[in-house]
Write a protein that holds these residues in place. Sequence first.
Motif, PDB file in Angstrom:
ATOM      1  N   ARG A 168       1.010  -0.995  -0.019  1.00  0.00           N
ATOM      2  CA  ARG A 168      -0.131  -0.055   0.034  1.00  0.00           C
ATOM      3  C   ARG A 168       0.871   1.319   0.123  1.00  0.00           C
ATOM      4  O   ARG A 168       1.844   1.280   0.940  1.00  0.00           O
ATOM      5  N   VAL A 169       0.730   2.116  -1.034  1.00  0.00           N
ATOM      6  CA  VAL A 169       1.443   3.356  -1.097  1.00  0.00           C
ATOM      7  C   VAL A 169       0.672   4.652  -1.315  1.00  0.00           C
ATOM      8  O   VAL A 169      -0.354   4.413  -1.924  1.00  0.00           O
ATOM      9  N   ARG A 170       1.015   5.845  -0.903  1.00  0.00           N
ATOM     10  CA  ARG A 170       0.414   7.003  -1.018  1.00  0.00           C
ATOM     11  C   ARG A 170       1.173   7.585  -2.322  1.00  0.00           C
ATOM     12  O   ARG A 170       2.327   7.615  -2.312  1.00  0.00           O
ATOM     13  N   ILE A 171       0.568   7.953  -3.423  1.00  0.00           N
ATOM     14  CA  ILE A 171       1.078   8.672  -4.632  1.00  0.00           C
ATOM     15  C   ILE A 171       1.513  10.188  -4.145  1.00  0.00           C
ATOM     16  O   ILE A 171       0.371  10.848  -3.830  1.00  0.00           O
ATOM     17  N   GLY A 172       2.522  10.613  -4.383  1.00  0.00           N
ATOM     18  CA  GLY A 172       2.967  12.084  -4.026  1.00  0.00           C
ATOM     19  C   GLY A 172       3.035  12.770  -5.227  1.00  0.00           C
ATOM     20  O   GLY A 172       2.661  12.516  -6.232  1.00  0.00           O
TER      21      GLY A 172
ATOM     22  N   LYS B  81      -4.407   9.974  -9.244  1.00  0.00           N
ATOM     23  CA  LYS B  81      -3.631  11.238  -8.973  1.00  0.00           C
ATOM     24  C   LYS B  81      -3.148  11.173  -7.864  1.00  0.00           C
ATOM     25  O   LYS B  81      -3.019  10.509  -6.884  1.00  0.00           O
ATOM     26  N   PRO B  82      -2.193  12.481  -7.748  1.00  0.00           N
ATOM     27  CA  PRO B  82      -1.636  12.568  -6.325  1.00  0.00           C
ATOM     28  C   PRO B  82      -2.403  12.839  -4.981  1.00  0.00           C
ATOM     29  O   PRO B  82      -3.329  13.202  -5.320  1.00  0.00           O
ATOM     30  N   GLY B  83      -1.883  12.080  -3.958  1.00  0.00           N
ATOM     31  CA  GLY B  83      -2.780  12.003  -3.023  1.00  0.00           C
ATOM     32  C   GLY B  83      -3.399  10.538  -2.679  1.00  0.00           C
ATOM     33  O   GLY B  83      -4.137  10.465  -1.570  1.00  0.00           O
ATOM     34  N   ASP B  84      -3.714   9.958  -3.826  1.00  0.00           N
ATOM     35  CA  ASP B  84      -4.477   8.725  -3.741  1.00  0.00           C
ATOM     36  C   ASP B  84      -3.434   7.581  -3.262  1.00  0.00           C
ATOM     37  O   ASP B  84      -2.280   7.765  -3.356  1.00  0.00           O
ATOM     38  N   TYR B  85      -4.231   6.830  -2.197  1.00  0.00           N
ATOM     39  CA  TYR B  85      -3.661   5.750  -1.627  1.00  0.00           C
ATOM     40  C   TYR B  85      -3.941   4.473  -2.688  1.00  0.00           C
ATOM     41  O   TYR B  85      -5.138   4.108  -2.949  1.00  0.00           O
ATOM     42  N   ILE B  86      -2.967   3.740  -3.168  1.00  0.00           N
ATOM     43  CA  ILE B  86      -3.157   2.346  -4.001  1.00  0.00           C
ATOM     44  C   ILE B  86      -2.537   1.369  -3.289  1.00  0.00           C
ATOM     45  O   ILE B  86      -1.628   1.116  -2.537  1.00  0.00           O
TER      46      ILE B  86
ATOM     47  N   LEU C 288      -1.766  -9.765 -10.845  1.00  0.00           N
ATOM     48  CA  LEU C 288      -1.577  -8.624 -10.259  1.00  0.00           C
ATOM     49  C   LEU C 288      -2.829  -7.825 -10.422  1.00  0.00           C
ATOM     50  O   LEU C 288      -3.664  -7.687 -11.264  1.00  0.00           O
ATOM     51  N   GLN C 289      -3.099  -7.149  -9.252  1.00  0.00           N
ATOM     52  CA  GLN C 289      -4.400  -6.001  -9.243  1.00  0.00           C
ATOM     53  C   GLN C 289      -3.765  -4.750  -8.324  1.00  0.00           C
ATOM     54  O   GLN C 289      -3.241  -4.985  -7.289  1.00  0.00           O
ATOM     55  N   ALA C 290      -4.297  -3.383  -8.538  1.00  0.00           N
ATOM     56  CA  ALA C 290      -4.162  -2.196  -7.833  1.00  0.00           C
ATOM     57  C   ALA C 290      -5.523  -1.764  -7.808  1.00  0.00           C
ATOM     58  O   ALA C 290      -6.274  -1.518  -8.863  1.00  0.00           O
ATOM     59  N   HIS C 291      -5.780  -1.341  -6.692  1.00  0.00           N
ATOM     60  CA  HIS C 291      -7.198  -0.882  -6.092  1.00  0.00           C
ATOM     61  C   HIS C 291      -6.669   0.867  -5.356  1.00  0.00           C
ATOM     62  O   HIS C 291      -5.781   0.705  -4.647  1.00  0.00           O
ATOM     63  N   LYS C 292      -7.418   1.659  -5.865  1.00  0.00           N
ATOM     64  CA  LYS C 292      -7.439   3.017  -5.070  1.00  0.00           C
ATOM     65  C   LYS C 292      -8.455   2.797  -3.875  1.00  0.00           C
ATOM     66  O   LYS C 292      -9.474   2.441  -3.922  1.00  0.00           O
ATOM     67  N   VAL C 293      -8.002   2.954  -2.757  1.00  0.00           N
ATOM     68  CA  VAL C 293      -8.530   2.620  -1.539  1.00  0.00           C
ATOM     69  C   VAL C 293      -9.107   4.175  -0.898  1.00  0.00           C
ATOM     70  O   VAL C 293      -9.977   4.377  -0.181  1.00  0.00           O
ATOM     71  N   LEU C 294      -8.110   5.244  -0.873  1.00  0.00           N
ATOM     72  CA  LEU C 294      -8.265   6.608  -0.379  1.00  0.00           C
ATOM     73  C   LEU C 294      -8.249   7.393  -1.497  1.00  0.00           C
ATOM     74  O   LEU C 294      -7.213   7.410  -2.367  1.00  0.00           O
ATOM     75  N   SER C 295      -8.756   8.497  -1.542  1.00  0.00           N
ATOM     76  CA  SER C 295      -8.803   9.376  -2.884  1.00  0.00           C
ATOM     77  C   SER C 295      -8.584  10.741  -2.376  1.00  0.00           C
ATOM     78  O   SER C 295      -9.321  11.202  -1.354  1.00  0.00           O
ATOM     79  N   ALA C 296      -7.752  11.288  -3.024  1.00  0.00           N
ATOM     80  CA  ALA C 296      -7.642  12.950  -2.767  1.00  0.00           C
ATOM     81  C   ALA C 296      -8.833  13.649  -3.267  1.00  0.00           C
ATOM     82  O   ALA C 296      -9.146  13.272  -4.422  1.00  0.00           O
ATOM     83  N   ARG C 297      -9.230  14.638  -2.698  1.00  0.00           N
ATOM     84  CA  ARG C 297     -10.422  15.351  -3.366  1.00  0.00           C
ATOM     85  C   ARG C 297     -10.120  16.951  -3.493  1.00  0.00           C
ATOM     86  O   ARG C 297     -10.460  17.879  -2.713  1.00  0.00           O
ATOM     87  N   PRO C 298      -9.029  17.518  -4.286  1.00  0.00           N
ATOM     88  CA  PRO C 298      -8.618  18.865  -4.413  1.00  0.00           C
ATOM     89  C   PRO C 298      -9.820  19.771  -4.580  1.00  0.00           C
ATOM     90  O   PRO C 298      -9.536  20.810  -4.346  1.00  0.00           O
ATOM     91  N   GLY C 299     -10.926  19.425  -5.367  1.00  0.00           N
ATOM     92  CA  GLY C 299     -12.032  20.281  -5.495  1.00  0.00           C
ATOM     93  C   GLY C 299     -12.650  20.808  -4.255  1.00  0.00           C
ATOM     94  O   GLY C 299     -13.137  21.799  -4.259  1.00  0.00           O
TER      95      GLY C 299
ATOM     96  N   VAL D 224      -8.123  17.893   1.379  1.00  0.00           N
ATOM     97  CA  VAL D 224      -9.105  17.265   1.760  1.00  0.00           C
ATOM     98  C   VAL D 224      -9.114  15.801   1.088  1.00  0.00           C
ATOM     99  O   VAL D 224      -8.552  15.546  -0.111  1.00  0.00           O
ATOM    100  N   ALA D 225      -9.249  14.723   1.788  1.00  0.00           N
ATOM    101  CA  ALA D 225      -9.473  13.312   1.393  1.00  0.00           C
ATOM    102  C   ALA D 225     -10.407  12.398   1.827  1.00  0.00           C
ATOM    103  O   ALA D 225     -11.076  13.176   2.667  1.00  0.00           O
ATOM    104  N   ALA D 226     -10.635  11.497   1.297  1.00  0.00           N
ATOM    105  CA  ALA D 226     -11.759  10.536   1.684  1.00  0.00           C
ATOM    106  C   ALA D 226     -11.547   9.135   1.522  1.00  0.00           C
ATOM    107  O   ALA D 226     -10.689   8.644   0.389  1.00  0.00           O
TER     108      ALA D 226
END
Length: 323
Positions: free
Chosen positions: A192-196, A247-252, A270-281, A286-288
Amino acid sequence: MNTAAGQAARIGLDVLDCSELRRLVERPWFLRFAFAPEELAHAETLGAHRLLEFLAGRFAAKEAVFKVLGIGFLQGVAPREICVEHTSHGAPIVHLRGRAAQLTPTFVSVSITHKQNVVAAVAIGFPWDAGAQAENGRNKSKEPDAVSPPNTNTTATVQHNAREERAPETSETSQSSQTSESATTETTAFLRVRIGQEEAHYGGDLVDGARILRLFGDLVTEITIRTDGDEGLLSQYTDLRFTAPVKPGDYIEARGRLVRRTRLRRVVELQAHKVLSARPGAGESVAAVLDAPQLVCTATATTVVPHRRTDPQTSLNPTAEET
């Protein structure tokens, strides 16, 4: 069938293929919705193949209990309110909680059986008078097993499940016990990583797909180190699909599973899922947490490992092509 009290007993039956739950049991929200804490705690002690079989059996039992209670799936009762534990002898026992316990004054008994990838469950509901007597008689000789606590490491884990003796699921049938004696070896890896912000590569702050492939490469490397003691050489990706933007801020969360091995080659799904997402708008920071993990990429990787002689004192003798 009638009881001594003159009330008819209810019977529920459900049959389920384990593959129907394979993807769902990888999603934390589904596990929390469908299974009681005690069931999840016991599942954490099992290997990957046995875990899927165990959860599928429990889910089929819950479906059978729904029919005994006279309701359908998602009709006022959450599956986690039906808890199927087991005694020290392996026999399943049902505990109705919350809204499930308020529906009818019914004692429910279940039986679960397995055959290859198929599980089946039968539930019988009795009025409390008859059910309480049955439960009291059983509890004199059988007490529920203690279950191990779940693994609390949610940031990174690698499961390497060597040959594992399968504990009896229930005291059901001889055919079920023969199946339970089989052992399975499966190797998986998880990151699990956070995209910078520095990894944004395209307009609209999009991250290039190569970033996900680097995660996949690390998973494949770890799997071959665990299976062969060698990093191996990645040969190819097949069935590569990007299904959602990153996008930056997403946790994969990225997962790999060894599905095939030959003399020199290892094939990994192999599979990759986004579990937390940045909400720049909604604001700069803000993230969720996503209600359900979003699939962003899938692939199958083939890696090549050198052939090693059985004599550890002999130098490596790599083979160019596989027979």
